[in-house]
Design an enzyme around this catalytic site. Structure first.
Site, PDB file in Angstrom:
ATOM      1  N   ASP A  60      27.785  13.327 -21.937  1.00  0.00           N
ATOM      2  CA  ASP A  60      26.340  13.258 -21.958  1.00  0.00           C
ATOM      3  C   ASP A  60      25.870  13.647 -23.363  1.00  0.00           C
ATOM      4  O   ASP A  60      26.624  14.263 -24.125  1.00  0.00           O
ATOM      5  CB  ASP A  60      25.775  14.216 -20.905  1.00  0.00           C
ATOM      6  CG  ASP A  60      24.264  14.250 -20.910  1.00  0.00           C
ATOM      7  OD1 ASP A  60      23.651  13.162 -20.963  1.00  0.00           O
ATOM      8  OD2 ASP A  60      23.693  15.349 -20.869  1.00  0.00           O
ATOM      9  N   ASP A  72      25.631  18.430 -18.415  1.00  0.00           N
ATOM     10  CA  ASP A  72      25.008  19.730 -18.177  1.00  0.00           C
ATOM     11  C   ASP A  72      23.813  19.682 -17.235  1.00  0.00           C
ATOM     12  O   ASP A  72      23.297  20.724 -16.861  1.00  0.00           O
ATOM     13  CB  ASP A  72      24.559  20.356 -19.505  1.00  0.00           C
ATOM     14  CG  ASP A  72      23.288  19.710 -20.034  1.00  0.00           C
ATOM     15  OD1 ASP A  72      23.162  18.473 -19.931  1.00  0.00           O
ATOM     16  OD2 ASP A  72      22.407  20.434 -20.532  1.00  0.00           O
ATOM     17  N   ASP A  93      23.628  14.679 -14.177  1.00  0.00           N
ATOM     18  CA  ASP A  93      25.044  14.444 -14.455  1.00  0.00           C
ATOM     19  C   ASP A  93      25.940  14.763 -13.263  1.00  0.00           C
ATOM     20  O   ASP A  93      27.125  14.419 -13.283  1.00  0.00           O
ATOM     21  CB  ASP A  93      25.498  15.300 -15.654  1.00  0.00           C
ATOM     22  CG  ASP A  93      24.772  14.933 -16.930  1.00  0.00           C
ATOM     23  OD1 ASP A  93      24.551  13.731 -17.150  1.00  0.00           O
ATOM     24  OD2 ASP A  93      24.420  15.842 -17.695  1.00  0.00           O
TER      25      ASP A  93
END
Length: 790
Positions: free
Chosen positions: A323, A519, A523
């Site tokens: 990410d 995080d 996600d």
């Protein structure tokens, strides 16, 4: 009479054996039986010794049979099958000491493995806690709270400040200010105008607004995230133990050798001896020891790995999906630059903006205040402060009427402000404009910066065997591509929904063992779908931690490289120990097959093999030279000191660029004064900092990094910085010389002076060049050196 009733105690016993808490009790019993038998043997009570050893063997046989049946039910025969055959064989031929030794080894291996496989629940509790359960429905002038299941498409809902948007919908009548980080991971707040779509799960960061529902609870975005996470977690296949993979060929080989020895010699004892030395204790003990050692080392680096299977799989990962926001970037906006009107200084612009923003809860306001405090600026106390959601703060500071935030655009932008707008577009930055008494005075550019340790981390990951790096982000394509280019990623996919991320993870899993790092709540489904999910747990959402196999407990992405390096090394040592032990066992099997090694001495020999492979497996506890280099405490202190000075010197870089910009706009006395101010800051603050780095920091780093060549490139940058600073000083001296020749008066470097037309191009090039070199030099030091400090 129910014939099933008598079997209930047995079913309960098998359930207890299947429980992981059974292994420590088994270890205690088998060790006690072996010790008691040894004491009886020394006391010449041979029958009691055999009884104790035999009981220890029988105690181990029952759970071993359960484990074997459980493995067979899952479709594979594990290492425990050889142990069951060996235990049964020792009982059949009355080699009780050998059986007790095997029982102890079996119990020890299972206990170590149980300790290494403490998989936490992936129930996504945090996702469910964040999910709204009711909505405020407006009917005419009445607003009432209703269960979320009663909301229908077309209903008009009211969303208060700080509330979670309950269902997907469209904004009605006003502009909504939203925090969408729960879905996109992007920390900057966004505005949604009248009629704009809004997804459920986002947080209202402004004033109350109304929303027309366009979906029911079950059809909304947030409910889909929860469903995706559950489905992806259910798809994750159980990890096959490393020991069981090797047992697939070692087991039939051992049985074949034992059977052949019995067939040729006619001696069952010889076959039992083969099975005793074939008991795969290197697999039962060495592999778990190496894995547990790896887990221990990882925890000391702030990496929580939930079980040994996750560590094994991490060591085989070849694709890494990351990410962006909060993983590769810091997750918090920071001041990128401060622009000032020609009649103002950048430090004063930042001080005034931060003074007003001290009382604002906005995420950008916090970034402005942090930047001012990092530079040691004295802030004033604001009065009469009000805040308009989505617009900014208004108040009085030092007797002046100030606004910080968006500029309404009613008044035309001066040329310097147009330059700020252009730079914001190029850098992907947000702009907080400062007006003083109704006039634009400056602007603060803010951006979520790349983590300093990200480049070094990705280089280490490639060195550890990760051959494909891909960014998956819900953010816009432009900033995502810029970061991907800086980091040298293999691919970048932007503007993804949580469902898109899960699809991307599944596609990568089809190619190789895949690792996903994130995080945010958005996600969590992707983390659950990957072979191994890694959560940035220090500031990330608890939902992502719940859905992950590995949690980084410190806010440093380089801990991921530590984890992968430890996993690769631990798995390599486990494989070495297992294969080495099995080769020695094969040699012992050959001796036993020819009648050269009876069962009891064979068990003792197997204990010696165990000691050798366990000592080798314990190497996983030691550090790896390929990891982060060890630093002396004094070196760490220097790194922290010079990193803090970098923050303090940002205004010097801004002064250099401002002087170059003013020379480009109008090369008159104002521009020359800006150049003089930049030169003063260079000589009094920046050059002493570079000198101290060269003579204090770099020698200390050279001792840790392997010699002076490791800092040679940075030293060359110091030379270039000093050269450009001297060249700027020469231009100022020439301007003063012209003034002296024209006025016949003595002049020094602080006189007004004038610039010759032929000086302008070179001076401007020097200033822009110095600014570029400084930015590059600061970035390289922050990535290569300052990121080493914990």
């Amino acid at each position: 009479m129910d014939r099933r009733i008598p079997w209930k105690p047995f079913r309960r016993a098998f359930a207890a054996i299947a429980n992981r808490r059974f292994e420590p009790a088994l270890l205690a019993v088998t060790a006690g039986a072996l010790i008691a038998g040894g004491i009886a043997w020394l006391a010449d009570a041979r029958d009691i010794a055999d009884l104790c050893w035999g009981l220890g063997t029988v105690v181990a046989v029952v759970p071993a049979v359960v484990w074997v049946l459980s493995a067979l039910q899952r479709g594979h025969a594990g290492v425990d099958l050889i142990a069951v055959l060996a235990l049964g064989g020792t009982l059949a031929v009355q080699e009780f000491l050998a059986g007790a030794l095997i029982a102890l080894m079996l119990a020890t291996g299972r206990t170590l493995e149980a300790a290494a496989q403490r998989r936490a629940s992936h129930d996504l509790r945090a996702l469910l806690e964040h999910a709204p359960r009711s909505a405020r429905l407006r009917t005419g002038t009445e607003v009432r709270e209703v269960p979320l299941a009663e909301v229908a498409v077309g209903d008009l809902l009211v969303v208060g400040p700080g509330e979670v948007v309950p269902v997907d919908g469209r904004v009605a009548g006003t502009t909504a200010v939203l925090d969408e980080s729960v879905l996109t991971g992007e920390s900057l707040q966004v505005e949604r105008a009248d009629g704009a779509p809004v997804r459920s799960g986002v947080v209202n960061a402004g004033g109350a607004f109304e929303l027309y529902a366009t979906a029911t609870e079950q059809e909304s975005t947030y409910a889909e995230i929860v469903r995706l996470a559950r489905q992806a977690g259910a798809e994750s296949a159980p990890v096959v133990r490393l020991a069981d993979r090797y047992a697939a060929w070692f087991l039939p080989l051992s049985v074949a050798v034992a059977g052949l020895a019995w067939l040729v010699s006619g001696s069952a004892v010889r076959a039992v001896a083969v099975l005793v030395v074939a008991t795969p204790c290197p697999l039962l003990l060495a592999a778990p020891v190496a894995i547990v050692s790896g887990l221990s080392r990882a925890s000391r680096h702030g990496v929580v790995i939930r079980d040994g299977g996750a560590l094994e799989t991490l060591g085989r990962a070849r694709t890494l999906l990351l990410d962006k926001t909060g993983t590769l970037t810091s997750g918090r906006p920071r001041a990128l630059d401060v622009a000032a009107a020609p009649d103002r200084q950048s430090t004063e612009v930042l001080r005034l903006a931060a003074s007003l923003d001290q009382v604002s809860p906005h995420v950008l306001a916090h970034a402005i205040v942090d930047a001012a405090r990092a530079r040691g600026l004295d802030l004033s106390v604001p009065t009469d402060v009000t805040e308009e959601p989505g617009r900014g703060a208004i108040g009085t500071v030092d007797g002046h009427h100030l606004t910080v935030g968006r500029h309404d655009g009613a008044a035309p932008h001066p040329p310097w402000a147009h330059a700020v707008d252009n730079r914001a577009v190029l850098d992907g930055a947000a702009v907080a404009w400062l007006t003083v008494d109704g006039r634009l005075a400056g602007a603060v550019l803010l951006r979520d910066p790349l983590r300093h340790d990200a480049p070094r981390t990705l280089r280490r990951l490639r060195a550890a065997g990760i051959d494909r790096l891909v960014m998956l982000t819900g953010d816009r394509a432009e900033p995502a591509r810029e970061i991907a280019a800086v980091l040298g990623l293999d691919d970048v996919r932007a503007e993804l929904t949580p469902a898109d991320k899960v699809a991307a993870v599944r596609a990568e899993r089809a190619r190789a063992v895949t690792l996903m790092v994130g995080d945010g709540v958005n996600d969590a489904p992707a983390l659950a779908a990957a072979d191994i999910g890694v959560a940035m747990g220090a500031r990330g959402s608890s939902a992502s931690s719940e859905a992950a196999d590995i949690v980084l407990t410190t806010d440093r992405v380089d801990r991921l490289a530590d984890a992968v390096t430890i996993a690769v090394r631990s798995r390599r040592i486990a494989v070495q120990s297992a294969l080495g032990g099995m080769l020695m066992s094969l040699a012992a099997m050959a001796a036993a097959a020819f009648g050269l090694l009876p069962p009891a001495p064979g068990a003792l020999l197997q204990e010696g093999i165990d000691v050798a492979v366990i000592l080798n497996a314990l190497r996983a506890l030691r550090g790896d030279r390929a990891g982060r280099p060890p630093l002396q405490p004094t070196t760490e202190a220097l790194l922290h000191r010079f990193a803090a000075e970098h923050d303090d010197l940002q205004d010097v870089l801004e002064a250099v660029r401002n002087a170059a910009d003013q020379l480009s706009d109008s090369p008159g006395p104002v521009a020359l004064a800006a150049v003089r101010e930049a030169h003063r800051l260079l000589t009094t603050r920046l050059l002493p900092h570079e000198y101290a780095e060269e003579h204090q920091l770099y020698p200390a780093l050279a001792a840790s990094l392997g010699g002076p060549e490791t800092t040679a490139t940075m030293s060359r940058a110091h030379v270039e910085i000093e050269r450009l600073a001297r060249r700027i000083a020469t231009h100022l001296t020439l301007s003063d010389a012209d003034t002296h020749s024209n006025t016949n008066t003595s002049a020094d470097i602080d006189s007004d002076g004038t610039l010759r037309p032929e000086q302008l191009d070179d001076l401007r090039a020097c200033l822009y060049g110095l600014y570029t070199v400084l930015r590059l030099h600061f970035t390289q030091e922050e990535e290569n050196y300052f990121s080493l400090a914990p």
